[in-house]
Design a protein around this motif. Structure first.
Motif, PDB file in Angstrom:
ATOM      1  N   HIS A  81       0.886  -1.155   0.022  1.00  0.00           N
ATOM      2  CA  HIS A  81      -0.046  -0.013   0.052  1.00  0.00           C
ATOM      3  C   HIS A  81       0.904   1.279   0.113  1.00  0.00           C
ATOM      4  O   HIS A  81       0.656   2.282  -0.794  1.00  0.00           O
ATOM      5  N   ILE A  99       2.813   1.818  -3.419  1.00  0.00           N
ATOM      6  CA  ILE A  99       1.821   2.546  -4.355  1.00  0.00           C
ATOM      7  C   ILE A  99       1.175   3.862  -4.229  1.00  0.00           C
ATOM      8  O   ILE A  99       0.982   4.569  -5.277  1.00  0.00           O
ATOM      9  N   SER A 100       0.677   3.891  -2.948  1.00  0.00           N
ATOM     10  CA  SER A 100       0.100   5.047  -2.538  1.00  0.00           C
ATOM     11  C   SER A 100       1.311   6.327  -2.618  1.00  0.00           C
ATOM     12  O   SER A 100       0.791   7.395  -3.011  1.00  0.00           O
ATOM     13  N   GLY A 101       2.447   5.987  -2.393  1.00  0.00           N
ATOM     14  CA  GLY A 101       3.432   6.886  -2.543  1.00  0.00           C
ATOM     15  C   GLY A 101       3.239   7.960  -1.281  1.00  0.00           C
ATOM     16  O   GLY A 101       3.209   7.692  -0.412  1.00  0.00           O
ATOM     17  N   THR A 102       3.723   9.214  -1.919  1.00  0.00           N
ATOM     18  CA  THR A 102       3.590  10.259  -1.089  1.00  0.00           C
ATOM     19  C   THR A 102       2.567  11.363  -1.174  1.00  0.00           C
ATOM     20  O   THR A 102       1.805  10.993  -2.167  1.00  0.00           O
ATOM     21  N   GLU A 103       2.148  12.299  -0.383  1.00  0.00           N
ATOM     22  CA  GLU A 103       1.320  13.289  -0.868  1.00  0.00           C
ATOM     23  C   GLU A 103       1.423  13.726  -2.057  1.00  0.00           C
ATOM     24  O   GLU A 103       0.543  14.138  -2.861  1.00  0.00           O
ATOM     25  N   ASP A 104       2.716  14.019  -2.358  1.00  0.00           N
ATOM     26  CA  ASP A 104       2.877  14.909  -3.544  1.00  0.00           C
ATOM     27  C   ASP A 104       3.018  14.111  -4.865  1.00  0.00           C
ATOM     28  O   ASP A 104       2.775  14.738  -5.966  1.00  0.00           O
ATOM     29  N   PHE A 105       3.251  12.829  -4.785  1.00  0.00           N
ATOM     30  CA  PHE A 105       3.358  11.863  -5.838  1.00  0.00           C
ATOM     31  C   PHE A 105       2.911  10.508  -5.716  1.00  0.00           C
ATOM     32  O   PHE A 105       3.483  10.153  -4.386  1.00  0.00           O
ATOM     33  N   GLY A 106       2.122  10.059  -6.292  1.00  0.00           N
ATOM     34  CA  GLY A 106       1.921   8.504  -6.327  1.00  0.00           C
ATOM     35  C   GLY A 106       2.983   7.562  -6.667  1.00  0.00           C
ATOM     36  O   GLY A 106       3.882   7.782  -7.555  1.00  0.00           O
ATOM     37  N   GLY A 107       2.977   6.325  -6.254  1.00  0.00           N
ATOM     38  CA  GLY A 107       3.938   5.185  -6.596  1.00  0.00           C
ATOM     39  C   GLY A 107       3.568   4.545  -7.677  1.00  0.00           C
ATOM     40  O   GLY A 107       2.287   4.636  -7.920  1.00  0.00           O
ATOM     41  N   TYR A 136       8.855   4.928  -9.175  1.00  0.00           N
ATOM     42  CA  TYR A 136       8.035   6.139  -9.928  1.00  0.00           C
ATOM     43  C   TYR A 136       8.363   6.248 -11.276  1.00  0.00           C
ATOM     44  O   TYR A 136       9.578   6.072 -11.589  1.00  0.00           O
ATOM     45  N   ARG A 148      -6.799   9.884  -6.682  1.00  0.00           N
ATOM     46  CA  ARG A 148      -5.621   9.552  -7.614  1.00  0.00           C
ATOM     47  C   ARG A 148      -5.848   8.365  -7.827  1.00  0.00           C
ATOM     48  O   ARG A 148      -6.063   7.393  -7.164  1.00  0.00           O
ATOM     49  N   SER A 155      -3.445   5.963  -8.231  1.00  0.00           N
ATOM     50  CA  SER A 155      -2.483   5.191  -7.361  1.00  0.00           C
ATOM     51  C   SER A 155      -3.035   4.974  -6.109  1.00  0.00           C
ATOM     52  O   SER A 155      -2.813   3.993  -5.695  1.00  0.00           O
ATOM     53  N   ASP A 156      -3.899   5.990  -5.584  1.00  0.00           N
ATOM     54  CA  ASP A 156      -4.555   5.569  -4.293  1.00  0.00           C
ATOM     55  C   ASP A 156      -5.699   4.333  -4.463  1.00  0.00           C
ATOM     56  O   ASP A 156      -5.846   3.866  -3.345  1.00  0.00           O
ATOM     57  N   ALA A 196      -3.522   1.113  -4.813  1.00  0.00           N
ATOM     58  CA  ALA A 196      -2.952   1.036  -3.566  1.00  0.00           C
ATOM     59  C   ALA A 196      -3.923   0.116  -2.455  1.00  0.00           C
ATOM     60  O   ALA A 196      -3.373  -0.733  -1.931  1.00  0.00           O
ATOM     61  N   ASP A 199      -0.550   8.987 -11.225  1.00  0.00           N
ATOM     62  CA  ASP A 199      -1.162   9.634 -10.132  1.00  0.00           C
ATOM     63  C   ASP A 199      -1.892  10.693 -10.415  1.00  0.00           C
ATOM     64  O   ASP A 199      -2.168  11.493  -9.729  1.00  0.00           O
TER      65      ASP A 199
END
Lengths: 395, 395
Positions: A199, A202-210, A251, B189, B191-192, B195, B234
């Motif tokens: 999770h 794939i969700s990554g960070t607030e600024d960019f998804g994975g 990414y 997103r 990506s979310d 995830a 994303d």
């Protein structure tokens, strides 16, 4: 949709053609999905059926040849014109009567390319023996040469844009590793740890998804830490279990791998001893890295650092990383091992992973790094230690 | 650690040898990771380096040959004795000097097997052209025959234990699809969403955890629903976007795939029309399935069902599923398409996925099913409809 500007793609094509020319190849037949993506932007999970990119030395754009239903992915994700996207019919798919390479041979014949010198990635993922047999049968006047890793070697020095993507991947790796370590308790199912890691990846960070990494989280536990490529089960973690977490942030298909070892409860003296040796070895090897050194010289620094510990390590301690697709995030070019004379250059990127796997215990602690103008930069900022987690059974 | 009892593994070996005998093969060289797992239990993410299982017609146990650091995985996950686990040294890995198939040839020579008839999976994932070139060079007295899908055809009828695992996978698929559908909103997103799906796939249910599916969640959105094998970005979902979710639940490497299409806000008349036609076609095809029918007859029922709709479908509408590893959960045996004369038998399992991909829109609704004694049983219990999600932007 493109992840890079056109100048960067053109430069990649130029460098590829330069290598083709040096090898006397008129055509390059590319099946490695990472190489196809690198040259065109193509990005879809379609590599489970046969597909191919054909680079012709005297043609500006390569030709994508693939399954009909994936031509739309080629239109959406690549910079190729529609007349460079050539679909084959669906009855070629997983058939024992028709083979996609017969179609490819037909295309090359129609384009009067059938008597040329063709570079083929003999040892690339998804270039099967059957592909080769059908191509040679369908193109009897062609000359085939081994072009394994030709494009991979173009990929080894990363552009500024690629480095930016890898650094974002490293941020995701930090987050995923933190999530993984924090989710370990006595009594937790391994699958729940893996789910939390996935999770976070794939969700990554607030600024960019994975993006999806090319390898799922590896999670050997207990005695099975001796087997580095095990994934997980739904068994629960026990007091005293070591747990290896090997993962990558990803990414836009660029990877930054990271491994740590975690112990539920108290580590044994042996675990702590091995971990200390590995950390010391990594520290010394990373300190030594600088452009102009060879890969084997980096490995030698590690080897000397652990020499007196009694711990032996026969396998390579790292490899080049970057753009990739399953089943591997390694680039298949330079390895940090004896007899690899590749010279380190700025913006090469490596995963240094000197894993120690004994009969009943394994320890992995790793770092990904970028070679800089003067040394190296570690990509992820994550404590380099053996982690200890509570042996408290959750409700 | 074994997922099946020894009698079941022995039966698999017996059936494999029966097919080898029918084809006049003394040895079978297996590289497909699903086939290696099927015959021995071997389960690790080590297929990114060359490895091989050698079945000898006159030897009870096959030989696993692989990378040194993966021999421990073979010890932990297979029923093979230690003397049937043969590791190669690490400098064979991704080297342009030494190749693992040279090692395999050496092993077969030492065992005096080098002048025998060898079945080789010419078109299996990870059996590269280079593998074949090195093997034929290293074993000049051997006769090589194509054994592509030989073991896959043994796999096509599932045992009761396998069906139990696939049903667990279907439970996970239900949960993952519910999670995916419910996580879709305007402004989320992609990506979310992916995830959340991945977390549900791996955490599984309260009673059992999930394994990693052989394909990551596929998530084409908007106009890109015309490209079925896209993953995610994303970018955020927009009002009016269709979203295809194709996923599988996976339990102990057994898969149950499932696809649904979701619309943010109001579906267009075209989307709803296509969805209705697809659902009607699936309903009629599933109703028709019974043992004794051929695969092409099932496809014909679908084809007739949609005939008057104006919608055309050229690609296959399904394929056999079960045990697998990346990059595919399909078994590469029977496909639901014209000219496939495979006769349906009880405990065959299929993914019926008659996806419709037009220029600017795609719709996927699918079901996995088991052939029963009298008809078929749909594996996942999930509403068969076009889903509509709120076009309310989340905070």
């Amino acid at each position: 949709m493109l992840s890079f500007n056109m100048l960067e793609y053109q430069e990649r094509i130029r460098k590829t053609k330069q290598r083709m020319q040096a090898e006397g190849m008129d055509l390059l037949l590319v099946t490695d999905p990472a190489n196809i993506c690198y040259l065109t932007g193509y990005n879809a999970w379609s590599f489970y059926v046969h597909q191919m990119l054909v680079v012709m030395i005297d043609e500006e754009q390569p030709f994508w040849i693939g399954r009909g239903q994936d031509a739309s992915a080629a239109k959406h994700t690549t910079w190729l014109d529609e007349d460079h996207i050539i679909p084959y019919e669906d009855d070629y798919v997983q058939s024992d009567v028709k083979h996609p390479m017969d179609f490819v041979a037909g295309v090359l014949q129609k384009k009067k390319q059938d008597n040329r010198v063709m570079g083929v990635e003999f040892d690339a993922y998804y270039f099967t023996a059957k592909n080769y047999i059908q191509l040679t049968a369908g193109l009897p006047n062609a000359i085939f040469k081994d072009a394994t890793n030709l494009v991979n070697w173009v990929r080894i020095i990363k552009s500024e844009q690629e480095i930016e993507y890898i650094k974002k991947a490293a941020k995701i790796a930090e987050k995923a590793m933190r999530t993984g370590v924090d989710s370990i308790w006595e009594g937790v199912r391994q699958s729940d740890v893996a789910a939390a890691i996935s999770h976070a990846q794939i969700s990554g960070t607030e600024d960019f998804g994975g993006d999806y990494p090319s390898i799922v989280p590896l999670l050997p536990t207990g005695e099975k830490t001796s087997a580095c490529h095990l994934t997980w089960t739904d068994d629960v973690l026990q007091n005293g279990d070591p747990v290896i977490i090997e993962l990558a942030g990803c990414y836009k298909r660029y990877h930054s791998p990271l491994a740590r070892t975690v112990v539920v409860g108290k580590p044994t003296d042996q675990m702590q001893y091995i971990a200390n040796i590995v950390i010391e070895g990594i520290n010394m090897a990373l300190d030594a890295v600088k452009p102009g050194m060879t890969c084997e010289e980096v490995e030698l620094v590690w080897r000397k650092a652990i020499e007196k510990s009694g711990i032996k390590k026969e396998s390579r301690i790292g490899y080049s990383i970057g753009l990739n697709y399953p089943p591997d995030w390694g680039e298949h070019t330079a390895s940090l091992r004896p007899s690899d004379h590749t010279i380190l250059r700025p913006n090469m990127t490596f995963h240094m992973i000197p894993g120690i796997w004994l009969d009943h215990i394994g320890i992995e602690i790793s770092e990904s790094f970028r070679v800089t103008e003067t040394g190296c930069e570690v990509l992820a900022d994550f404590p380099r230690e053996l982690f200890v987690r509570p042996n408290i059974r959750l409700a």
